[in-house]
Design an enzyme around this catalytic site. Structure first.
Site, PDB file in Angstrom:
ATOM      1  N   SER A  66      33.634  34.277  40.688  1.00 25.22           N
ATOM      2  CA  SER A  66      34.398  33.810  41.843  1.00 25.22           C
ATOM      3  C   SER A  66      35.434  34.820  42.343  1.00 25.22           C
ATOM      4  O   SER A  66      35.084  35.936  42.672  1.00 25.22           O
ATOM      5  CB  SER A  66      35.035  32.476  41.433  1.00 25.22           C
ATOM      6  N   GLU A 375      41.544  21.452  47.334  1.00 26.50           N
ATOM      7  CA  GLU A 375      42.664  22.039  46.616  1.00 26.50           C
ATOM      8  C   GLU A 375      43.399  22.909  47.633  1.00 26.50           C
ATOM      9  O   GLU A 375      42.781  23.429  48.569  1.00 26.50           O
ATOM     10  CB  GLU A 375      42.172  22.895  45.444  1.00 26.50           C
ATOM     11  N   ALA A 376      44.705  23.078  47.417  1.00 28.71           N
ATOM     12  CA  ALA A 376      45.490  23.877  48.355  1.00 28.71           C
ATOM     13  C   ALA A 376      44.892  25.280  48.518  1.00 28.71           C
ATOM     14  O   ALA A 376      44.955  25.882  49.589  1.00 28.71           O
ATOM     15  CB  ALA A 376      46.935  23.963  47.887  1.00 28.71           C
ATOM     16  N   ARG A 500      52.784  23.026  34.475  1.00 28.46           N
ATOM     17  CA  ARG A 500      51.578  22.623  33.741  1.00 28.46           C
ATOM     18  C   ARG A 500      50.897  23.857  33.140  1.00 28.46           C
ATOM     19  O   ARG A 500      51.090  24.976  33.632  1.00 28.46           O
ATOM     20  CB  ARG A 500      50.586  21.887  34.651  1.00 28.46           C
ATOM     21  N   SER A 502      47.914  26.322  32.602  1.00 24.16           N
ATOM     22  CA  SER A 502      46.714  26.700  33.355  1.00 24.16           C
ATOM     23  C   SER A 502      45.475  26.330  32.550  1.00 24.16           C
ATOM     24  O   SER A 502      45.469  26.405  31.323  1.00 24.16           O
ATOM     25  CB  SER A 502      46.732  28.211  33.621  1.00 24.16           C
ATOM     26  N   GLY A 503      44.423  25.951  33.247  1.00 20.61           N
ATOM     27  CA  GLY A 503      43.158  25.678  32.575  1.00 20.61           C
ATOM     28  C   GLY A 503      42.267  26.909  32.542  1.00 20.61           C
ATOM     29  O   GLY A 503      41.220  26.911  31.907  1.00 20.61           O
ATOM     30  N   THR A 504      42.660  27.972  33.237  1.00 19.77           N
ATOM     31  CA  THR A 504      41.796  29.153  33.329  1.00 19.77           C
ATOM     32  C   THR A 504      42.453  30.421  32.785  1.00 19.77           C
ATOM     33  O   THR A 504      41.783  31.429  32.610  1.00 19.77           O
ATOM     34  CB  THR A 504      41.387  29.426  34.790  1.00 19.77           C
ATOM     35  N   ARG A 509      51.941  27.428  34.659  1.00 19.86           N
ATOM     36  CA  ARG A 509      52.285  27.659  36.058  1.00 19.86           C
ATOM     37  C   ARG A 509      53.463  26.780  36.452  1.00 19.86           C
ATOM     38  O   ARG A 509      53.515  25.607  36.083  1.00 19.86           O
ATOM     39  CB  ARG A 509      51.108  27.326  36.963  1.00 19.86           C
TER      40      ARG A 509
HETATM   41  P1  NG1 Z   1      44.465  26.748  36.770  1.00 21.46           P
HETATM   42  O1  NG1 Z   1      44.336  28.115  36.164  1.00 21.46           O
HETATM   43  O2  NG1 Z   1      44.153  25.614  35.825  1.00 21.46           O
HETATM   44  O3  NG1 Z   1      45.766  26.576  37.494  1.00 21.46           O
HETATM   45  C1  NG1 Z   1      43.006  27.553  38.895  1.00 21.46           C
HETATM   46  C2  NG1 Z   1      43.472  27.016  40.220  1.00 21.46           C
HETATM   47  C3  NG1 Z   1      42.756  25.708  40.495  1.00 21.46           C
HETATM   48  C4  NG1 Z   1      41.244  25.848  40.374  1.00 21.46           C
HETATM   49  C5  NG1 Z   1      40.876  26.535  39.066  1.00 21.46           C
HETATM   50  C6  NG1 Z   1      39.399  26.818  38.932  1.00 21.46           C
HETATM   51  C7  NG1 Z   1      45.721  27.089  41.214  1.00 21.46           C
HETATM   52  C8  NG1 Z   1      47.158  26.782  41.041  1.00 21.46           C
HETATM   53  N1  NG1 Z   1      44.915  26.741  40.199  1.00 21.46           N
HETATM   54  O4  NG1 Z   1      43.321  26.616  37.899  1.00 21.46           O
HETATM   55  O5  NG1 Z   1      43.135  25.235  41.751  1.00 21.46           O
HETATM   56  O6  NG1 Z   1      40.698  26.492  41.483  1.00 21.46           O
HETATM   57  O7  NG1 Z   1      41.616  27.758  38.896  1.00 21.46           O
HETATM   58  O8  NG1 Z   1      39.002  28.041  39.463  1.00 21.46           O
HETATM   59  O9  NG1 Z   1      45.310  27.640  42.242  1.00 21.46           O
HETATM   60 ZN    ZN Z   2      34.893  30.671  43.999  1.00 18.83          ZN
END
Ligand code: NG1
Ligand code: ZN
Length: 532
Positions: A66, A375-376, A500, A502-504, A509
């Protein structure tokens, strides 16, 4: 059994790098392309099992990272209706990826099959594609080995955008039903979108030229082909940052993520005032719009602005048609406070807030007759429920105005990729709405004014210590921290802030917004300081 010995044998060709811990997260597996060979091989095994579990329905595998840098890559699975992989299977994905030896992997494969009563001799069907990254072809080879070892039938769709593959998966699995989603080919995708776009914009003035930054990724050539199918009588698109062969330029100083997070233009773009611009990300599932005013000031039109534009337009069409359907919007905590206020107070549209991650938004949107979710950062789509589609298809209009509105709604449902957020489909949607309203980007932007906001990434010792509730808007752990955040927020006019994990990424953040730029920045810094 032969399949099991094949798996052990092929697995030796795709050794797992030592010491690396893998996790299937919100975006599948995503990391340096050089660390992914064994992971992709194992995802092949899992895809084969998943298809068998679902009576041979076709599963998709997309290889992409991505918006991430060119050396990264990733892999994720697509379920039969084009949705993200069912959450309970993410655990198996993580388990397979971390198996220490070839034997252990084979044992886990068998254990999952036994636990879920999967017949390993039953049919299995998988389709896959990749983006333009240099590491893609080698990872495709690893995937094919996995599919072959697990005796799955597969089809290679080569280079596609992520949403195109979601579309194709849904087309294949609905192909034999009474409501096929479309022709399961890239041309089928272009035909469906271009036909719908022409119907939606019929009788309207030709939309003004849009300049699209394709992030030097797969979206560029695909958009070019889509625009060609639509024809220059209906649409003018100017594509920039379209060097897919310069692999090191992918997402570099351009693209949707750069523009949204930096809140500025792609480097090198020289915009004309009040013209419409857009940026895609590296796999074309996200889009943001923007323009500059007469003073060359940059204005961003992000996912929140797209959601409110789409919700207003669809709500108004429903009102004209006389059909009894309700539009709802799904947002995350990152949605700008002004957008939520605008939707609730002015448009009177109901909002649901979910945790970050498209699958949460998607599921919440399915609960509305017509659910708009974004999503924003610009990832999102609009879902028409099955019963809404039936209502629209069988509606008997009382006058030409109603008939027009219903036809437009039905064509919108075809124009919008209902499987997942799709930058190309969203681009056409926005252009179509602007042409109906005879609006330029400035008129669109004036619907409400974003509160200044700041997103800060803070590296902490252990991000798993940060636990939230209320759709990630409040911290429950570390205990006591939320009280301090509340106390800070109270001091700012229109202040809002949340923290929160981050999940990635391995970080937390901090988001803050307030009445002025200075105050939003200050609040973000003060909340970040609480975490140290
Ligand atoms: P995380 O890393 O969990 O904040 C980010 C984006 C999400 C989403 C995911 C998946 C922000 C703040 N967070 O998540 O909106 O797109 O990556 O790719 O933009
Ligand atoms: Zn993408």
């Amino acid at each position: 059994r032969q399949q099991l010995s094949q798996i052990t044998k092929f697995s030796t060709l795709h050794p797992r790098p030592e010491g690396h811990k893998y996790a299937y997260g919100t975006a599948g597996f995503r990391l340096l392309g050089s660390l992914l060979d064994s992971v992709v091989f194992r995802v092949g095994l899992l895809a084969a099992l998943r298809s068998r579990k679902l009576d041979g329905e076709t599963i998709g595998v997309m290889i992409t990272a991505s918006h991430n840098p060119p050396d990264d890559n990733g892999v994720k699975l697509i379920d039969p209706q084009g949705e993200m992989l069912e959450a309970s299977w993410e655990t198996y994905a993580t388990m397979f990826a971390n198996a220490e030896t070839d034997d252990e992997l084979t044992k886990e494969y068998l254990a999952v099959a036994e636990a879920l009563k999967i017949n390993l001799d039953s049919p299995s069907n998988v389709v896959f594609a990749r983006d333009t990254r240099a590491s893609g072809p080698a990872l495709v080879a690893a995937l094919k080995d996995g599919l072959q070892a697990a005796a799955a039938d597969y089809a290679d769709y080569r280079i596609l955008t992520t949403p195109q593959l979601h579309y194709i998966v849904k087309c294949i699995n609905t192909g034999k039903t009474v409501t096929p989603y479309g022709d399961p080919s890239e041309q089928g995708y272009f035909d469906k979108l271009s036909t719908a776009f022409k119907i939606v914009t019929k009788g309207k003035a030709k939309p003004p030229t849009v300049t699209v930054d394709a992030a030097n990724g797969v979206g560029g050539p695909k958009l070019k082909e889509l625009a060609r199918c639509i024809g220059s009588d209906y649409l003018d698109i100017n594509i920039v940052k379209n060097e897919i062969d310069a692999v090191e330029r992918l997402n570099f100083q351009c693209g949707a993520d750069f523009v949204k997070t930096q809140q500025k233009l792609p480097v090198g773009l020289e915009p004309a005032p009040f013209e419409l611009y857009a940026s895609l990300d590296g796999d074309a599932d996200r889009i943001v719009f923007y323009y500059v005013d007469e003073a060359n000031k940059f204005h961003l039109l992000d996912g929140d602005k797209i959601a409110s534009l789409a919700a207003t337009f669809i709500r108004d069409l429903i009102a004209v048609s006389g059909v009894d359907l309700q539009v709802g919007v799904v947002q995350t905590a990152y949605a700008n406070g002004s957008s939520s206020k605008y939707l609730t107070d002015i448009l009177k549209v109901p909002i649901t807030v979910t945790p970050t991650g498209v699958k949460h938004l998607h599921h919440a949107a399915q609960l509305f007759d017509v659910g708009v979710y974004f999503e924003a950062n610009g990832h999102g789509t609009v879902l028409f429920s099955n019963s809404s589609m039936k209502t629209l298809e069988s509606f008997e209009a009382q006058n030409p105005g109603q008939q027009d509105a219903v036809t437009t709604l039905l064509s919108l449902a075809a124009l919008i990729n209902q499987t997942v957020g799709d930058a190309l489909s969203d681009l056409l949607l926005v252009i179509a709405i602007l042409s109906h309203k005879a609006w330029g980007p400035n008129e669109w932007n004036l619907t409400y004014t974003d509160l200044p906001n700041r997103l800060v990434r803070v590296v902490v010792k252990d991000r798993t210590a940060f636990k939230t509730d209320d759709a990630e808007r409040r911290l429950v752990e570390p205990k006591g921290l939320q009280v301090h955040i509340d106390a800070l927020v109270k001091k700012y006019k229109s202040g809002r802030s949340f923290v929160r994990a981050s999940g990635t990424e391995d970080a937390v953040r901090v988001y803050a917004e307030a009445a002025t730029r200075l105050e939003a920045d200050e609040l973000a810094v003060k909340v970040s300081d609480l975490l140290k």
